[in-house]
Design a protein around this motif. Structure first.
Motif, mmCIF file in Angstrom:
data_model
loop_
_atom_site.group_PDB
_atom_site.id
_atom_site.type_symbol
_atom_site.label_atom_id
_atom_site.label_comp_id
_atom_site.label_asym_id
_atom_site.label_seq_id
_atom_site.Cartn_x
_atom_site.Cartn_y
_atom_site.Cartn_z
ATOM 1 N N LEU A 75 0.711 -1.115 0.080
ATOM 2 C CA LEU A 75 0.125 0.088 -0.026
ATOM 3 C C LEU A 75 0.737 1.225 -0.076
ATOM 4 N N ASN A 76 2.274 1.199 -0.331
ATOM 5 C CA ASN A 76 3.036 2.194 -0.205
ATOM 6 C C ASN A 76 2.671 3.484 -1.090
ATOM 7 N N THR A 77 2.083 3.239 -2.216
ATOM 8 C CA THR A 77 2.078 4.344 -2.885
ATOM 9 C C THR A 77 0.875 5.271 -2.453
ATOM 10 N N ILE A 78 -0.203 4.553 -2.073
ATOM 11 C CA ILE A 78 -1.488 5.469 -1.832
ATOM 12 C C ILE A 78 -1.159 5.895 -0.428
ATOM 13 N N ALA A 79 -0.335 5.217 0.558
ATOM 14 C CA ALA A 79 -0.168 5.665 1.778
ATOM 15 C C ALA A 79 0.964 7.015 1.429
ATOM 16 N N PHE A 80 1.960 6.881 0.676
ATOM 17 C CA PHE A 80 2.697 8.223 0.632
ATOM 18 C C PHE A 80 1.941 9.106 0.041
ATOM 19 N N ILE A 81 1.095 9.036 -1.033
ATOM 20 C CA ILE A 81 0.431 10.038 -1.521
ATOM 21 C C ILE A 81 -0.439 10.904 -0.422
ATOM 22 N N LEU A 82 -0.892 10.228 0.471
ATOM 23 C CA LEU A 82 -1.710 10.658 1.690
ATOM 24 C C LEU A 82 -0.704 11.500 2.626
ATOM 25 N N VAL A 83 0.436 10.820 2.690
ATOM 26 C CA VAL A 83 1.516 11.558 3.606
ATOM 27 C C VAL A 83 1.931 12.803 3.045
ATOM 28 N N ILE A 84 2.061 12.764 1.820
ATOM 29 C CA ILE A 84 2.687 14.212 1.011
ATOM 30 C C ILE A 84 1.809 15.091 0.929
ATOM 31 N N ALA A 85 0.329 14.692 0.331
ATOM 32 C CA ALA A 85 -0.637 15.735 0.497
ATOM 33 C C ALA A 85 -0.967 16.197 1.664
ATOM 34 N N SER A 86 -1.074 15.594 2.938
ATOM 35 C CA SER A 86 -1.188 16.343 4.163
ATOM 36 C C SER A 86 0.025 17.017 4.507
ATOM 37 N N LEU A 87 1.113 16.712 4.300
ATOM 38 C CA LEU A 87 2.427 17.249 4.509
ATOM 39 C C LEU A 87 2.473 18.713 3.978
ATOM 40 N N VAL A 88 2.145 18.689 2.442
ATOM 41 C CA VAL A 88 2.243 19.891 1.944
ATOM 42 C C VAL A 88 1.067 20.991 2.372
ATOM 43 N N GLN A 89 -0.046 20.464 2.773
ATOM 44 C CA GLN A 89 -1.116 21.147 3.589
ATOM 45 C C GLN A 89 -0.617 21.959 4.796
ATOM 46 N N VAL A 90 0.135 21.263 5.637
ATOM 47 C CA VAL A 90 0.729 21.635 6.990
ATOM 48 C C VAL A 90 1.551 22.633 6.493
ATOM 49 N N VAL A 91 2.342 22.253 5.849
ATOM 50 C CA VAL A 91 3.606 23.261 5.308
ATOM 51 C C VAL A 91 2.866 24.666 4.809
ATOM 52 N N GLU A 92 2.114 24.356 4.049
ATOM 53 C CA GLU A 92 1.372 25.702 3.667
ATOM 54 C C GLU A 92 0.820 26.488 4.531
ATOM 55 N N MET A 93 0.373 25.716 5.632
ATOM 56 C CA MET A 93 -0.613 26.522 6.563
ATOM 57 C C MET A 93 0.635 27.356 7.558
ATOM 58 N N PHE A 94 1.663 26.461 7.701
ATOM 59 C CA PHE A 94 2.713 26.790 8.742
ATOM 60 C C PHE A 94 3.345 28.032 8.042
ATOM 61 N N LEU A 95 3.854 28.251 6.909
ATOM 62 C CA LEU A 95 4.304 29.268 6.151
ATOM 63 C C LEU A 95 3.558 30.190 6.160
ATOM 64 N N LYS A 96 2.312 30.190 5.784
ATOM 65 C CA LYS A 96 1.327 31.264 5.656
ATOM 66 C C LYS A 96 1.455 32.116 6.878
ATOM 67 N N LYS A 97 1.359 31.236 8.282
ATOM 68 C CA LYS A 97 1.526 31.868 9.441
ATOM 69 C C LYS A 97 2.894 32.377 9.644
ATOM 70 N N SER A 98 3.874 31.848 9.585
ATOM 71 C CA SER A 98 5.234 32.226 10.293
ATOM 72 C C SER A 98 6.081 32.867 9.315
ATOM 73 N N ALA A 99 6.063 32.460 7.984
ATOM 74 C CA ALA A 99 6.922 33.160 7.014
ATOM 75 C C ALA A 99 5.856 33.584 5.949
ATOM 76 N N PRO A 100 5.049 34.739 5.881
ATOM 77 C CA PRO A 100 4.360 35.114 4.784
ATOM 78 C C PRO A 100 5.047 35.523 3.469
ATOM 79 N N SER A 101 6.253 36.145 3.772
ATOM 80 C CA SER A 101 7.253 36.411 2.722
ATOM 81 C C SER A 101 7.462 35.343 1.780
ATOM 82 N N LEU A 102 8.009 34.133 2.626
ATOM 83 C CA LEU A 102 8.075 32.953 1.642
ATOM 84 C C LEU A 102 7.109 32.358 1.193
#
Lengths: 198, 288
Positions: A75-102
């Motif tokens: 199941l690694n493909t589907i699990a990894f997609i899940l991980v990457i998608a969530s990760l990108v979302q969290v990173v996006e939120m984090f950057l929006k809050k802490s590093a708006p310029s970036l």
């Protein structure tokens, strides 16, 4: 060979000989899509580096501490997609809050990376090659730096193409593909660079 | 039952991961919530939402953000039209001045009387076709061809050909801008309705030739440029052009133009006004 030298060689091989675009043909969509300007290409490259490093780290844990104990390696493909998608979302939120310029500099590229096959490719290659945690993360970081080099080179060439005289049938996308092919051949020159030591 | 265990494991593992990430994302959303100006979402909800890019921004979200920042005008959403502009103005508290209605203006006075024919055109009645043949049927290769491509394209019937030149009725024109891109000569321009002072010529030829081509051609003499108190009229490419954003509509340029190619659409008595103003200055003031 000392482990430090081995790691250094591994880094270089990730960037040059195993370049994700030119020798593995992963991530070709952003390579052609956002290589119009050096500036945006660089932004994309940095964003990919960021996400690929984190994705390598997190998928390592997801694979070896969730999938392997439950015998669900297939199941690694589907699990990894899940991980990457969530990760990108969290990173996006984090950057929006802490590093708006970036955040504004990366702009649309950050969410686009969710569907970048190079990111998924790295995580799956980490598993199939049997890399340990350090090598997985290094593979992610330096593989992405290889992507950065490739996309910035391509953008530089395409900026010059804007003013070049190109035969009508080749204008635009066709000439980009031809150039991508030529660059790929040039990178083939690196292919046996570390053959003796790796 | 035992053979179904891997399926259950798979569901449990992926479902568990999904729920875990969902929770993390939910927490992150709360924790990293960025306070947005509520006007952005309000503006976003009243624009057309087609992401067409007509406003010059990457999409409706970008436009809404730019409006709230004060970078974009409230009336830039073309598909939304006046309704959207009003709604945005209400949200932003902009006064009606910012919503100056635009009208199209044909910048040419090349009537049959002013401009002589170059040759007798007998082809298909289209400006685009005619203007491609030896510089067009009129002596001036910059001016209105007068075959009415814009008349055909205008969705509101605001344009008519009068004496060989297209004339736009201000009261009917909605400012859609279709004619601007239709005109093969590019002489139609979108201007604020209050910008009644217009250089009615796009002749880029040098003065001597321009004078031969048309009786009211701009010869690029720059008298208007020197006269303008607000520095908003300039000769660019051999033809005067008014910057409608800084023009104060004083009409000083109209009086000095030797070719009478700067025109006041509403025919104000500029000469009389100027004389009255001058008189007022010279007269001693009795009331103080």
């Amino acid at each position: 060979m000392s482990p430090i030298v081995k790691i250094l060689l591994f880094m270089f091989s990730c960037v040059l000989t195993h370049n994700y675009i030119f020798s593995r043909f992963l991530g070709c969509c952003p390579f052609l899509g956002v290589s119009g300007k050096v500036e945006t290409a660089f932004g994309m490259g940095i964003a990919v580096t960021f996400v690929m490093t984190l994705a390598s780290l997190f998928t390592y844990f997801a694979y070896y501490y969730v999938l392997v104990p439950m015998k669900l390696e297939y199941l690694n493909t589907i699990a990894f997609i899940l991980v990457i998608a969530s990760l990108v979302q969290v990173v996006e939120m984090f950057l929006k809050k802490s590093a708006p310029s970036l955040y504004s500099a990366l702009g649309i590229y950050l969410p686009l990376i969710t569907t970048n096959c190079a990111v998924l490719g790295v995580t799956i290659l980490n598993i199939t090659e049997g890399y340990n945690l350090l090598y997985s993360v290094l593979n992610g970081t330096f593989g992405a730096l290889g992507f950065l080099v490739a996309i910035v080179l391509m953008a530089g060439v395409r900026e010059r193409l804007e003013t070049a005289k190109i035969p009508a049938p080749l204008k635009g996308f066709p000439i980009s593909l031809v150039i991508a092919g030529l660059m790929s051949m040039a990178f083939l020159g690196f292919s046996n660079m570390f053959a003796g030591v790796m | 039952m035992a053979q179904y265990l891997p399926v259950l494991y798979a569901i449990a593992a992926l479902g568990g991961l999904g729920i875990l990430f969902g929770l993390v994302l939910g927490v992150a959303d709360k924790k990293f919530a960025v306070k947005l100006d509520e006007r952005v979402s309000a503006v976003r909800s009243v624009v057309a939402g087609a992401n067409c890019g007509a406003c010059g921004y990457a999409g409706c979200d970008a436009y809404a953000a730019a409006v709230v920042k004060g970078e974009a005008k409230a009336n830039a959403c073309t598909p939304g039209g006046a309704k959207t502009a009003k709604a945005i103005a209400a949200i932003m508290g902009v006064d009606a001045d910012a919503l100056e209605p635009m009208v199209a203006r044909v910048r040419c006075q090349g009537t049959c009387e002013n401009v002589s024919p170059r040759y007798d055109y007998a082809g298909i009645p289209s400006c685009r076709a005619a203007s491609g043949i030896a510089g067009g049927p009129n002596a001036c290769e910059f001016g209105c061809v007068g075959l009415g491509d814009c008349v055909d394209r205008c969705p509101f019937g605001a344009i008519s050909i009068q004496d060989g030149v297209a004339v736009i009725n201000d009261d009917v024109c909605t400012g859609c801008g279709v004619c601007v891109s239709t005109c093969p000569r590019g002489i139609i321009q979108m201007l604020p309705k209050s910008q009644t002072i217009v250089v009615m010529c796009r002749n880029k030829a040098i003065g001597r030739i321009a004078r031969l081509q048309c009786k009211t051609a701009c010869v690029g003499c720059k008298r208007c440029e020197k006269q303008c108190p607000s520095d908003s009229i300039h000769v660019v490419d051999g033809v005067a052009l008014i910057d409608e954003t800084t023009c104060t509509r004083c009409g000083a340029c109209i009086l000095v133009c030797p070719m009478h190619c700067i025109v006041n659409f509403y025919d104000r008595d500029i000469a009389g006004e100027a004389a009255a103003a001058a008189e007022e200055e010279t007269l001693p003031k009795w009331d103080n």
